[in-house]
Design an enzyme around this catalytic site. Structure first.
Site, PDB file in Angstrom:
ATOM      1  N   ASP A   8       0.934  -1.242  -0.100  1.00 42.42           N
ATOM      2  CA  ASP A   8      -0.061   0.155  -0.098  1.00 42.42           C
ATOM      3  C   ASP A   8       0.765   1.417  -0.001  1.00 42.42           C
ATOM      4  O   ASP A   8       0.704   2.231   0.957  1.00 42.42           O
ATOM      5  CB  ASP A   8      -0.958  -0.134   1.341  1.00 42.42           C
ATOM      6  CG  ASP A   8      -1.651   1.233   1.313  1.00 42.42           C
ATOM      7  OD1 ASP A   8      -2.224   1.546   0.363  1.00 42.42           O
ATOM      8  OD2 ASP A   8      -1.741   1.670   2.472  1.00 42.42           O
ATOM      9  N   GLU A  61       3.487  -8.181   6.840  1.00 44.14           N
ATOM     10  CA  GLU A  61       2.153  -8.939   6.677  1.00 44.14           C
ATOM     11  C   GLU A  61       2.311  -9.732   5.198  1.00 44.14           C
ATOM     12  O   GLU A  61       1.641  -9.780   4.328  1.00 44.14           O
ATOM     13  CB  GLU A  61       1.189  -7.697   6.113  1.00 44.14           C
ATOM     14  CG  GLU A  61       0.663  -6.752   7.299  1.00 44.14           C
ATOM     15  CD  GLU A  61      -0.380  -5.890   7.212  1.00 44.14           C
ATOM     16  OE1 GLU A  61      -1.070  -6.019   6.063  1.00 44.14           O
ATOM     17  OE2 GLU A  61      -0.971  -5.297   8.215  1.00 44.14           O
ATOM     18  N   TYR A  66      -6.585  -3.066  12.807  1.00 41.13           N
ATOM     19  CA  TYR A  66      -7.537  -1.938  12.400  1.00 41.13           C
ATOM     20  C   TYR A  66      -9.014  -2.196  12.899  1.00 41.13           C
ATOM     21  O   TYR A  66      -9.755  -1.710  12.328  1.00 41.13           O
ATOM     22  CB  TYR A  66      -7.220  -1.997  10.741  1.00 41.13           C
ATOM     23  CG  TYR A  66      -5.956  -1.226  10.633  1.00 41.13           C
ATOM     24  CD1 TYR A  66      -5.781   0.116  10.576  1.00 41.13           C
ATOM     25  CD2 TYR A  66      -5.087  -2.085  10.220  1.00 41.13           C
ATOM     26  CE1 TYR A  66      -4.393   0.739  10.189  1.00 41.13           C
ATOM     27  CE2 TYR A  66      -3.660  -1.780   9.787  1.00 41.13           C
ATOM     28  CZ  TYR A  66      -3.249  -0.190   9.985  1.00 41.13           C
ATOM     29  OH  TYR A  66      -2.080   0.353   9.462  1.00 41.13           O
ATOM     30  N   GLU A  84       0.754  -1.429  14.148  1.00 47.38           N
ATOM     31  CA  GLU A  84      -0.098  -0.621  13.218  1.00 47.38           C
ATOM     32  C   GLU A  84      -1.495  -0.583  13.815  1.00 47.38           C
ATOM     33  O   GLU A  84      -1.767  -1.434  14.135  1.00 47.38           O
ATOM     34  CB  GLU A  84      -0.162  -0.911  11.862  1.00 47.38           C
ATOM     35  CG  GLU A  84       1.205  -0.984  11.086  1.00 47.38           C
ATOM     36  CD  GLU A  84       0.788  -1.371   9.708  1.00 47.38           C
ATOM     37  OE1 GLU A  84      -0.241  -1.394   9.155  1.00 47.38           O
ATOM     38  OE2 GLU A  84       1.978  -1.728   8.950  1.00 47.38           O
TER      39      GLU A  84
HETATM   40  C1  GCB Z   1      -1.294  -2.374   6.543  1.00 48.91           C
HETATM   41  C2  GCB Z   1      -0.089  -2.352   5.990  1.00 48.91           C
HETATM   42  C3  GCB Z   1       0.300  -0.799   5.672  1.00 48.91           C
HETATM   43  C4  GCB Z   1      -1.081  -0.168   4.973  1.00 48.91           C
HETATM   44  C5  GCB Z   1      -2.170  -0.220   6.075  1.00 48.91           C
HETATM   45  C6  GCB Z   1      -3.095   0.656   5.524  1.00 48.91           C
HETATM   46  O1  GCB Z   1      -1.691  -3.378   7.216  1.00 48.91           O
HETATM   47  O2  GCB Z   1       0.918  -2.966   6.795  1.00 48.91           O
HETATM   48  O3  GCB Z   1       1.268  -1.083   4.643  1.00 48.91           O
HETATM   49  O4  GCB Z   1      -0.686   1.166   4.516  1.00 48.91           O
HETATM   50  O5  GCB Z   1      -2.345  -1.345   6.647  1.00 48.91           O
HETATM   51  O6  GCB Z   1      -3.365   1.871   5.839  1.00 48.91           O
HETATM   52  O7  GCB Z   1      -4.057  -0.224   5.106  1.00 48.91           O
END
Ligand code: GCB
Length: 604
Positions: A181, A421, A474, A510
């Site tokens: 991403d 990931e 997330y 994250e």
């Molecule tokens: C993730 C990835 C990261 C992305 C992020 C997102 O899990 O490791 O590279 O930018 O999510 O914002 O979706």
């Protein structure tokens, strides 16, 4: 280690660096032409600037955002760069290295028409001795072909799909897909330099450090030289920050102890963080100085238990960020003002660490981390691996070797992250990551290994090979979107499950929400600063519960700043999870994190 990778080019009384940065000539291959035309027509045999479709391109920089051409921004294929430079006559008896700090992704380098260097992989340096190919006292031509095309067997992976239906698409139209991403910026991203050395010179130095009896610093070192001539001797002087000699030693390897040493401490753990000594490494021949290299060394130890990350005998809690090398116009090109600004922001926030997500960052940036006491989780470019095979493994291991070779002496680097990931719930992942881990441990057994996962405690097959687990989560964003009230329960339940299953230190590496600065809505609604604030506060409540049970060793918000991605249908312009904008201005989340990070700091 990587034999063709040597020390960072630093000047000394015996060493000289000539930068080849500046405007280079640049050319892309038009859609209708064969991608190999540059090789077939030997574009490296004469300067590119004899043609009209050649434009000036700054080095270092990504080329994508420099022009007004959509074709160049979204280009996939070979590009060509060249530049000329003079070599003085008095270099004739010297050894000269041509070095690239990095170029993305596959690079072929010619010097005066001769192929002198090839490299695969976007974020690590490569170099070669070139004195045999230079024209002394004359103008020299360096030509570089770079392809940014990613495939199933590149690290990271990606693909290009040609749309051949000319009824629907213009001729030659293609679409690129990446398995990560962030924008696949390309070009010569870091310094290009000529490194002029004496014929007999130091090629490598390895240092490791230890602490004895709480006050004595121990530095173990090994020095490698280019020429094994018996008469050459090695002398080491250890200089303190003021330049005073505090210890010395003779020999190509040895152990030096410093009583009442000043240790390398992370920012906010000590009033004097990031302290480094300098090893003056001297080669002499019959008493005469042959070569000198100044190698910094920070004395510190790193150790993990099943629940703790320990630096210099004290528990360390990671507070900080997942980052990117990304800024407008220069893309992933080295930019000293951005590096300086980012470190000032990191310190302003009261953070103590970051992860080089998802590739190794520039050596200039890493020097700053060493000097400022900012702790780094050094990540190799293996982001989003989704199909495991032997070719991929070979490349992955080579990049880990190059990363460890480059950064092995850095006190700031406390862990190697071998991936972000991957599809680590696949059966093959288990064996694959065992091999990755055996390889990395064989190169450096002084630092723990980690990797970031989005998989779960009961299906992740990579964790067994690691010492510290990084979990990307997330809640309230990709799941239960718009419902931050579920975060604390989800998070704590999940991390407790991870801990009970794996018994290893855990960092939430994250968490975050895309946020548009200036957008406000309450009750909080996605993309608003209000939603970002609320989401962060719910995570922090969860982190505090886990911390009080000793179940968490760190929290890294995603991301430090907004960054460019491929175009998508969700809320325009790139990834907006930065707590700073791409221009490095704070969003509401930055205020919340700043209060939190300073409240957690040991020394304010
Ligand atoms: C993730 C990835 C990261 C992305 C992020 C997102 O899990 O490791 O590279 O930018 O999510 O914002 O979706």
């Amino acid at each position: 280690l990587a034999e063709d990778l040597r020390l960072y080019p630093r000047e000394s009384e015996t060493r000289q660096v000539k930068d080849l940065d500046g405007f280079w000539s640049f050319r892309v291959i038009p859609l209708e032409d064969d991608q190999n035309i540059g090789f077939t027509n030997k574009w490296y045999s004469k300067p590119l600037d004899q043609r009209d479709d050649v434009i000036p391109m700054p080095v270092p920089s990504s080329y994508n955002d420099i022009t007004q051409s959509r074709f160049i921004r979204d280009y996939s294929g070979w590009v060509w760069y060249d530049n000329t430079f003079f070599v003085p006559i008095d270099w004739t008896h010297k050894s000269v290295t041509l070095r690239f700090g990095s170029a993305h992704y596959q690079t072929v380098v010619y010097l005066n028409g001769v192929n002198v260097l090839n490299h695969t992989g976007g974020h690590l340096p490569f170099e070669a001795y070139v004195d045999g190919h230079l024209k002394y006292g004359e103008n020299n031509l360096v030509t570089v072909a770079i392809s940014n095309v990613l495939s199933e067997s590149t690290v990271p992976q990606g693909s290009v799909t040609y749309k051949n239906d000319t009824k629907l698409y213009p001729k030659g139209f293609y679409e690129t897909t990446t398995n990560f991403d962030f924008f696949n910026y390309a070009g010569i991203h870091r310094h290009v330099s000529l490194y002029v050395l004496p014929q007999v010179h130091i090629t490598d130095i390895t240092v490791t450090t230890d602490i004895k009896d709480t006050t004595t610093g121990v530095i173990s070192y090994t020095v490698i030289r280019s020429n094994l001539s018996a008469s050459v001797e090695c002398i080491i002087d250890v200089l303190d920050k003021k330049g005073n000699k505090v210890a010395d030693n003779k020999g190509f390897s040895g152990v030096i102890t410093i009583t009442n040493a000043t240790f390398w401490w992370p920012y906010t753990m000590d009033p004097n963080p990031g302290y480094q000594y300098t090893l003056k490494v001297l080669l002499t021949d019959s008493g005469k100085t042959v070569d000198v290299y100044y190698q910094k060394v920070g004395i510190r130890t790193v150790r993990v238990t099943d629940k703790e990350f320990i630096i210099n005998g004290k528990p360390f809690y990671f507070r900080g960020f997942g980052k990117h090398e990304d800024a407008n116009i220069r893309g992933k090109g080295l930019d000293l003002p951005i590096i300086a600004k980012d470190f000032n922001l990191i310190k302003w926030m009261g953070a103590n660490s970051f992860r080089t997500s998802h590739y190794p960052y520039s050596e200039e940036l890493m020097d700053m981390a060493d000097a400022e006491g900012i702790v780094v989780i050094d990540e190799c470019p293996a982001v989003g691996l989704h199909a495991f095979n032997d070719v991929l493994l070979g490349k992955h291991l080579a990049l880990i070797t190059e990363m460890i070779q480059r950064d092995k002496n850095r006190p700031s680097v406390v862990m190697w992250s071998v991936a972000n990931e991957p599809l680590s719930d696949q059966k093959e992942a288990e064996d694959y990551f065992q091999k990755v881990s055996t390889h990395a441990r064989g190169l450096d057994n002084t630092r723990p290994l980690t990797a970031a996962t989005k998989k779960d405690f009961n299906n992740d097959k990579m964790s067994a090979a690691l010492d510290v687990l990084m979990i990307n989560r997330y809640y309230g964003w990709y799941s239960d979107t718009g419902f931050p009230q579920v975060i604390e329960q989800h998070l704590t339940t999940n991390i407790i499950d991870w801990h009970n299953t794996h018994r290893k230190p855990i960092i939430v590496s994250e968490y975050g929400a895309d946020t548009v600065p200036g957008l406000h809505q309450d009750p909080a609604y996605v993309f608003s600063e209000d939603y970002e604030s609320e989401l962060l506060m719910h995570y922090h409540r969860g982190f505090d519960r886990l911390r009080s049970d000793g179940l968490l060793v760190g929290e890294h918000v995603w991301n430090f700043a907004d960054f460019m991605t491929t175009q998508k249908t969700t809320l325009g312009k790139a990834n907006r999870k930065g707590i700073f904008t791409r221009e490095r201005q704070p969003k509401a989340g930055a205020r919340i994190l700043r209060c939190r990070y300073w409240a957690l700091a040991e020394v304010k």
